[in-house]
Design a protein around this motif. Structure first.
Motif, PDB file in Angstrom:
ATOM      1  N   LEU A  75       0.715  -1.216   0.029  1.00 36.88           N
ATOM      2  CA  LEU A  75       0.049   0.157  -0.033  1.00 36.88           C
ATOM      3  C   LEU A  75       0.793   1.335   0.084  1.00 36.88           C
ATOM      4  CD1 LEU A  75      -2.721  -1.172   2.570  1.00 36.88           C
ATOM      5  CD2 LEU A  75      -3.102  -0.780   0.069  1.00 36.88           C
ATOM      6  N   LEU A  76       2.032   1.215   0.697  1.00 35.34           N
ATOM      7  CA  LEU A  76       2.864   2.414   0.897  1.00 35.34           C
ATOM      8  C   LEU A  76       3.469   2.661  -0.583  1.00 35.34           C
ATOM      9  CD1 LEU A  76       4.510   1.718   4.310  1.00 35.34           C
ATOM     10  CD2 LEU A  76       3.245   4.067   3.468  1.00 35.34           C
ATOM     11  N   ALA A 102      -9.227  10.348   2.286  1.00 32.33           N
ATOM     12  CA  ALA A 102      -8.495   9.510   3.139  1.00 32.33           C
ATOM     13  C   ALA A 102      -9.369   9.189   4.572  1.00 32.33           C
ATOM     14  CB  ALA A 102      -7.244   9.825   3.570  1.00 32.33           C
ATOM     15  N   PRO A 103      -9.761   9.987   5.285  1.00 29.77           N
ATOM     16  CA  PRO A 103     -10.477   9.571   6.650  1.00 29.77           C
ATOM     17  C   PRO A 103     -11.861   8.842   6.197  1.00 29.77           C
ATOM     18  CG  PRO A 103      -9.859  11.697   6.541  1.00 29.77           C
ATOM     19  CD  PRO A 103      -9.765  11.521   5.134  1.00 29.77           C
ATOM     20  N   LEU A 104     -12.481   9.092   5.092  1.00 31.17           N
ATOM     21  CA  LEU A 104     -13.738   8.337   4.560  1.00 31.17           C
ATOM     22  C   LEU A 104     -13.150   6.725   4.513  1.00 31.17           C
ATOM     23  CD1 LEU A 104     -16.743   7.888   3.771  1.00 31.17           C
ATOM     24  CD2 LEU A 104     -16.032   8.431   1.442  1.00 31.17           C
ATOM     25  N   PHE A 105     -12.059   6.551   3.694  1.00 22.30           N
ATOM     26  CA  PHE A 105     -11.556   5.271   3.382  1.00 22.30           C
ATOM     27  C   PHE A 105     -11.115   4.559   4.845  1.00 22.30           C
ATOM     28  CE2 PHE A 105     -11.459   6.845  -0.866  1.00 22.30           C
ATOM     29  CZ  PHE A 105     -12.138   5.992  -1.426  1.00 22.30           C
ATOM     30  N   ALA A 106     -10.576   5.278   5.617  1.00 22.06           N
ATOM     31  CA  ALA A 106     -10.018   4.941   6.889  1.00 22.06           C
ATOM     32  C   ALA A 106     -11.229   4.327   7.810  1.00 22.06           C
ATOM     33  CB  ALA A 106      -9.053   5.889   7.602  1.00 22.06           C
ATOM     34  N   ALA A 156      -6.010   8.124  -1.903  1.00 27.09           N
ATOM     35  CA  ALA A 156      -6.701   8.361  -0.582  1.00 27.09           C
ATOM     36  C   ALA A 156      -7.318   6.961  -0.168  1.00 27.09           C
ATOM     37  CB  ALA A 156      -7.729   9.264  -0.902  1.00 27.09           C
ATOM     38  N   ALA A 157      -7.646   6.184  -0.896  1.00 27.42           N
ATOM     39  CA  ALA A 157      -8.005   4.913  -0.657  1.00 27.42           C
ATOM     40  C   ALA A 157      -6.849   4.113  -0.082  1.00 27.42           C
ATOM     41  CB  ALA A 157      -8.598   4.035  -1.845  1.00 27.42           C
ATOM     42  N   ALA A 158      -5.872   3.944  -0.715  1.00 25.36           N
ATOM     43  CA  ALA A 158      -4.551   3.326  -0.272  1.00 25.36           C
ATOM     44  C   ALA A 158      -4.099   3.940   1.053  1.00 25.36           C
ATOM     45  CB  ALA A 158      -3.510   3.377  -1.131  1.00 25.36           C
ATOM     46  N   ILE A 159      -4.195   5.049   1.266  1.00 27.98           N
ATOM     47  CA  ILE A 159      -3.649   5.736   2.479  1.00 27.98           C
ATOM     48  C   ILE A 159      -4.674   5.328   3.758  1.00 27.98           C
ATOM     49  CG2 ILE A 159      -3.813   7.888   3.934  1.00 27.98           C
ATOM     50  CD1 ILE A 159      -2.946   9.342   1.130  1.00 27.98           C
ATOM     51  N   GLY A 160      -5.883   5.245   3.357  1.00 31.53           N
ATOM     52  CA  GLY A 160      -6.924   4.907   4.735  1.00 31.53           C
ATOM     53  C   GLY A 160      -6.737   3.287   4.728  1.00 31.53           C
ATOM     54  N   VAL A 233      -5.805   9.858  12.312  1.00 28.75           N
ATOM     55  CA  VAL A 233      -4.590  10.304  11.567  1.00 28.75           C
ATOM     56  C   VAL A 233      -4.969  10.571  10.238  1.00 28.75           C
ATOM     57  CG1 VAL A 233      -2.608   9.362  10.771  1.00 28.75           C
ATOM     58  CG2 VAL A 233      -3.244   8.943  13.175  1.00 28.75           C
ATOM     59  N   ALA A 234      -5.797  10.046   9.397  1.00 29.00           N
ATOM     60  CA  ALA A 234      -6.078  10.257   8.001  1.00 29.00           C
ATOM     61  C   ALA A 234      -6.771  11.696   8.022  1.00 29.00           C
ATOM     62  CB  ALA A 234      -7.119   9.430   7.470  1.00 29.00           C
ATOM     63  N   LEU A 235      -7.669  12.207   8.989  1.00 30.44           N
ATOM     64  CA  LEU A 235      -8.042  13.744   8.870  1.00 30.44           C
ATOM     65  C   LEU A 235      -6.809  14.579   8.783  1.00 30.44           C
ATOM     66  CD1 LEU A 235     -11.076  13.664  11.304  1.00 30.44           C
ATOM     67  CD2 LEU A 235     -10.914  14.502   9.053  1.00 30.44           C
ATOM     68  N   PHE A 236      -5.808  14.176   9.304  1.00 32.00           N
ATOM     69  CA  PHE A 236      -4.552  15.598   9.537  1.00 32.00           C
ATOM     70  C   PHE A 236      -4.140  15.523   7.863  1.00 32.00           C
ATOM     71  CE2 PHE A 236      -5.391  15.319  13.708  1.00 32.00           C
ATOM     72  CZ  PHE A 236      -5.025  16.675  14.195  1.00 32.00           C
TER      73      PHE A 236
END
Length: 295
Positions: A75-76, A102-106, A156-160, A233-236
């Motif tokens: 993912l990274l 990203a927060p949505l996916f997380a 963003a999906a991969a970050i989450g 974390v994703a929100l930031f």
């Protein structure tokens, strides 16, 4: 003064995202083909963090969580490649605002896979942020940047997903998987890159990106998942919406559209309110349980 777990995580993620916010600027300054940037920054990250992996017994941690470590590394690697390709095909402002998903996916992954309760304030923040992001997708000039916008949404999906994996497996060695992700992204990019066709200034920019900026940002952000829920974390990443846009606008004159500015203003305002509520609740908890410093 000793920091609580929440405060430590908050400090890590804020510093990490500030470092990360220079990513779009450095990609623009590198001024070369996208796959070449993906190769060099991934390879250089692997080199600098690979040295850190040789110290102590870090590689032994792979035996504890081999599958989850591999998933995180993959993912990274995808995040690195997708972000560069997004910036090469869309305005930096568009890309960093879209990363606000990203927060949505997380939250989705944490709820589905970890059965982790998502705070109501976080769900409200995500909903409002999505409204802000819609201004970017539907604003002027968005059609011509559709490919870049979709790359950003995939990133963003991969970050989450990655933040959720790290939250669920806190024993994963962050430096090891980040080094592995750098190697994977370099391997993916190599067949499509021209790594030895650049001049000295471009190599200098890539060195700053791969040896300093990205390793610091990635290690800090991924380490924050030891102390904060992956959704928070994703929100930031939304801080990058403001700072990432500011650097390329101020230094390179890449002006965002009015709709992108409006969407960015919405998500940053929501983030500030969300973080303020989180700190207030943390202070209340510490007053009630003064001996409890968190994780």
């Amino acid at each position: 003064m000793q920091l609580s777990g929440y405060q430590r995580g908050l400090l890590m993620v804020v510093l990490g995202v500030v470092f990360l916010s220079f990513d779009g600027l450095l990609i623009r300054l590198a001024d070369t083909e996208g796959w070449t940037i993906v190769f060099w920054r991934g390879f250089l990250m692997f080199c600098v963090l690979g040295l850190a992996c040789c110290r102590g017994n870090r590689l032994a941690t792979l035996r504890v969580n081999p599958f989850s470590s591999l998933v995180s590394a993959i993912l990274l690697g995808l995040i690195s490649a997708l972000f560069v390709l997004a910036v090469m095909n869309a305005n930096v402002a568009n890309v960093v605002v879209i990363l606000s998903t990203a927060p949505l996916f997380a939250a989705l992954f944490s709820r589905v896979f970890l059965k982790e309760r998502v705070a109501l304030r976080t769900l409200v923040a995500i909903a409002v942020c999505m409204l802000g992001m819609s201004l970017v997708f539907m604003g002027e000039g968005a059609h011509g940047m559709l490919v870049g916008n979709l790359y950003a949404l995939a990133a963003a999906a991969a970050i989450g997903g990655n933040l959720t994996v790290l939250r669920h497996f806190p024993s994963i060695d962050r430096i090891v998987v980040i080094a592995g992700g750098g190697l994977l992204s370099a391997a993916i990019a190599l067949p499509l890159a021209s790594p030895f066709a650049l001049d000295a200034p471009r190599y200098g920019v890539l060195a700053v990106m791969g040896l300093i900026q990205m390793p610091l940002a990635t290690v800090l952000i991924n380490s924050a998942t030891r102390y904060l829920p992956s959704t928070e974390v994703a929100l930031f990443y939304l801080v990058e919406t403001a700072l990432g846009t500011l650097w390329v606008w101020w230094l390179l004159g890449e002006q965002p559209t009015a709709s992108t500015l409006a969407g960015g203003a919405v998500v940053i305002s929501v983030l500030m309110v969300h973080a303020g509520i989180g700190l207030h609740l943390e202070r209340q908890r510490l007053r009630l349980y003064p001996g409890f410093m968190g994780k």
